[in-house]
Design a protein around this motif. Structure first.
Motif, mmCIF file in Angstrom:
data_model
loop_
_atom_site.group_PDB
_atom_site.id
_atom_site.type_symbol
_atom_site.label_atom_id
_atom_site.label_comp_id
_atom_site.label_asym_id
_atom_site.label_seq_id
_atom_site.Cartn_x
_atom_site.Cartn_y
_atom_site.Cartn_z
ATOM 1 N N THR A 1 -16.877 63.702 69.480
ATOM 2 C CA THR A 1 -16.519 64.153 70.832
ATOM 3 C C THR A 1 -17.150 63.213 71.860
ATOM 4 O O THR A 1 -18.170 62.574 71.599
ATOM 5 C CB THR A 1 -16.997 65.594 71.102
ATOM 6 O OG1 THR A 1 -18.416 65.677 70.863
ATOM 7 C CG2 THR A 1 -16.275 66.590 70.227
ATOM 8 N N GLN A 2 -16.520 63.159 73.034
ATOM 9 C CA GLN A 2 -16.991 62.282 74.109
ATOM 10 C C GLN A 2 -16.961 63.048 75.427
ATOM 11 O O GLN A 2 -16.064 63.877 75.660
ATOM 12 C CB GLN A 2 -16.109 61.034 74.193
ATOM 13 C CG GLN A 2 -16.619 59.973 75.149
ATOM 14 C CD GLN A 2 -15.694 58.765 75.189
ATOM 15 O OE1 GLN A 2 -14.521 58.855 74.814
ATOM 16 N NE2 GLN A 2 -16.197 57.636 75.658
ATOM 17 N N TYR A 3 -17.923 62.743 76.318
ATOM 18 C CA TYR A 3 -18.105 63.488 77.562
ATOM 19 C C TYR A 3 -18.272 62.473 78.698
ATOM 20 O O TYR A 3 -19.274 61.755 78.761
ATOM 21 C CB TYR A 3 -19.344 64.386 77.459
ATOM 22 C CG TYR A 3 -19.393 65.198 76.167
ATOM 23 C CD1 TYR A 3 -19.046 66.545 76.151
ATOM 24 C CD2 TYR A 3 -19.782 64.606 74.962
ATOM 25 C CE1 TYR A 3 -19.091 67.285 74.965
ATOM 26 C CE2 TYR A 3 -19.825 65.340 73.777
ATOM 27 C CZ TYR A 3 -19.479 66.665 73.785
ATOM 28 O OH TYR A 3 -19.521 67.391 72.610
ATOM 29 N N LEU A 4 -17.292 62.411 79.617
ATOM 30 C CA LEU A 4 -17.227 61.351 80.621
ATOM 31 C C LEU A 4 -17.616 61.828 82.028
ATOM 32 O O LEU A 4 -17.578 63.019 82.316
ATOM 33 C CB LEU A 4 -15.802 60.783 80.689
ATOM 34 C CG LEU A 4 -15.372 59.754 79.633
ATOM 35 C CD1 LEU A 4 -15.533 60.292 78.221
ATOM 36 C CD2 LEU A 4 -13.919 59.342 79.873
ATOM 37 N N HIS A 5 -17.928 60.817 82.886
ATOM 38 C CA HIS A 5 -18.146 60.975 84.337
ATOM 39 C C HIS A 5 -19.433 61.728 84.691
ATOM 40 O O HIS A 5 -19.525 62.348 85.749
ATOM 41 C CB HIS A 5 -16.947 61.671 84.997
ATOM 42 C CG HIS A 5 -15.625 61.070 84.657
ATOM 43 N ND1 HIS A 5 -15.360 59.729 84.811
ATOM 44 C CD2 HIS A 5 -14.489 61.628 84.136
ATOM 45 C CE1 HIS A 5 -14.128 59.472 84.412
ATOM 46 N NE2 HIS A 5 -13.572 60.611 83.993
ATOM 47 N N MET A 6 -20.417 61.677 83.822
ATOM 48 C CA MET A 6 -21.683 62.388 84.089
ATOM 49 C C MET A 6 -22.417 61.793 85.301
ATOM 50 O O MET A 6 -22.368 60.586 85.544
ATOM 51 C CB MET A 6 -22.607 62.286 82.869
ATOM 52 C CG MET A 6 -22.095 62.963 81.615
ATOM 53 S SD MET A 6 -23.251 62.673 80.247
ATOM 54 C CE MET A 6 -22.599 63.791 79.008
ATOM 55 N N SER A 7 -23.114 62.658 86.013
ATOM 56 C CA SER A 7 -24.007 62.170 87.072
ATOM 57 C C SER A 7 -25.273 61.600 86.438
ATOM 58 O O SER A 7 -25.876 60.654 86.948
ATOM 59 C CB SER A 7 -24.368 63.294 88.033
ATOM 60 O OG SER A 7 -25.031 64.355 87.361
ATOM 61 N N LYS A 8 -25.655 62.199 85.298
ATOM 62 C CA LYS A 8 -26.865 61.769 84.601
ATOM 63 C C LYS A 8 -26.735 62.094 83.126
ATOM 64 O O LYS A 8 -26.259 63.164 82.756
ATOM 65 C CB LYS A 8 -28.088 62.494 85.194
ATOM 66 C CG LYS A 8 -29.412 62.116 84.576
ATOM 67 C CD LYS A 8 -30.544 62.909 85.230
ATOM 68 C CE LYS A 8 -31.885 62.582 84.583
ATOM 69 N NZ LYS A 8 -32.988 63.386 85.193
#
Length: 406
Positions: free
Chosen positions: A320-327
């Motif tokens: 799985t991948q998780y994009l556009h994080m602030s941090k």
């Protein structure tokens, strides 16, 4: 003479009657009040709240405790109670002498409705104890019908928002709460916690739940499998675990702003068709992003349109991948468990608003996670099932007997 004697007798009778009436008058005794482990009648009781900018020494000084004594108290109790952690608006109680000095003897800081700290400096060596008020558990049975979303349905029934979060925890592997239908409905058997029998102070365990989604029933029962470790979990009406290897969503409180769509037109790219191989969950900047399953972090970096992102390999089949994080909150090589915080909602990379783009790989190919039939966690052992089914039988009857409001 007889008249005189009769008159005297009458006066004596009336006098005796009055004396008897006076003798029969009961002087009410003051009610004995016990709280915080003390008999409050023995003290002058002062209730107040910590003012903005007010510190521990300010409070005791105005209650006639000298500075040397205050310093001694602070030093002696610091391992139990750090006076610097006192917060404005928190209530406190002073138990003082019932004489002309009205000097404070005991300070009680109430961190919450349940938890408090007693600092007793009546003796030469001050002592402090962290304590909790007795809590009474009352079993509640409720039901509700979905009109727009689960949180609103809870509010309509006057229920705690915490129950919404709890329901999402219980059913997070089996029900997509972003796709609830109007007239979906639920039932709950849970513990309401009280102090002093009447003051609600939160929710205890959810003992059992029923959720009807798209006319399909989902039962859930809390059950302790190991009597030694007291480890417990939720199982359905045929002893299947409620857990799956993957959570349905990487964010607890959010909404789907864009779905997996291979034919989506994106304004950022001139309204041309460009496949969107992720599911966007919109939420405020800083909202925690959770790993949807156990695994190892294989990427954690900033890269072009993806912005800050994290990628987790769960096994030979799924990533799985998780994009556009602030941090980002994890590093490459770090092992994460399901539900661990791996980053925070942001707007880095190519994005028009705060969200996380959740991408899901199966055998190296990006797929729509909402359309996957995900594997369950380890099932209940066969020898445990008979005891479990016997345990839930009366509870299921209670659930089934709860009526829905019309």
């Amino acid at each position: 003479m007889k008249k005189f004697i009769t008159l005297i007798s009458l006066v004596l009778i009336i006098a005796c009657k009055n004396d008897n009436q006076q003798a029969s008058i009961i002087v009410p005794q003051p009610k004995i009040i016990h709280e915080f482990g003390f008999t409050l009648n023995d003290f002058k009781v002062i209730n107040d709240t910590v003012k903005s900018g007010e510190i521990f020494s300010d409070i005791l000084l105005k209650n006639h405790v000298d500075y040397a004594k205050i310093l001694d108290i602070v030093n002696k109790v610091r391992d139990t109670f750090n006076v610097r952690n006192m917060k404005a608006g928190k209530p406190y109680t002073i138990l003082a002498k019932k004489d002309s000095t009205e000097q404070a003897l005991v300070f009680i800081y109430q961190d919450s409705k349940v938890n408090y700290t007693v600092i007793d400096f009546r003796d030469s060596i001050p002592v402090a104890h962290n304590k909790s008020k007795p809590i009474k558990k009352v079993i509640k049975k409720v039901s509700g019908v979905i009109k727009s979303n689960l949180t609103m349905a809870m509010q309509d029934e006057g229920l705690s928002p915490y129950l919404s979060y709890k329901m999402e925890d219980i059913y997070g592997w089996s029900i997509d709460f972003y796709r609830l239908q109007k007239n979906d409905r639920f039932k709950l058997i849970y513990e309401q916690l009280y102090i002093n029998d009447t003051i609600p102070v939160g929710i205890g365990e959810v003992k059992a739940a029923f959720f009807e989604h798209n006319n399909k029933p989902f039962y859930a029962f809390k059950y302790t499998l190991d009597s030694v470790t007291k480890a417990s979990d939720y199982f359905d009406d045929v002893a299947n675990t409620m857990k799956r290897q993957f959570l349905k969503a990487p964010v607890k409180v959010s909404r789907i702003s864009s779905r997996y769509n291979l034919n989506r037109r994106i304004a950022f790219y001139g309204n041309k068709i460009r496949a969107h191989k992720g599911t966007d969950y919109a939420a405020p900047v800083g909202t925690p992003i959770l790993s949807t399953a156990n695994g190892t972090v294989i990427e954690s970096k900033y890269a072009g349109g993806n912005g800050n992102y994290v990628k987790v390999k769960h096994n030979g089949t799924y990533s799985t991948q998780y994009l556009h994080m602030s941090k980002r909150a994890v590093k490459v090589g770090q092992y994460v468990k399901q539900g661990d915080v791996i980053g925070y909602i942001g707007m880095t990379g190519n994005t028009s608003g705060p969200h996380v783009c959740y991408r899901f790989w199966k055998n190296g190919v990006q797929v729509d996670p909402l359309n996957q039939k995900l594997p369950a966690s380890e099932p209940m052992k066969k020898e445990k099932k008979p005891a479990y089914l016997k345990y839930i039988e009366p509870i299921k009857k209670q659930l089934d007997s709860i009526e829905f409001k019309k």
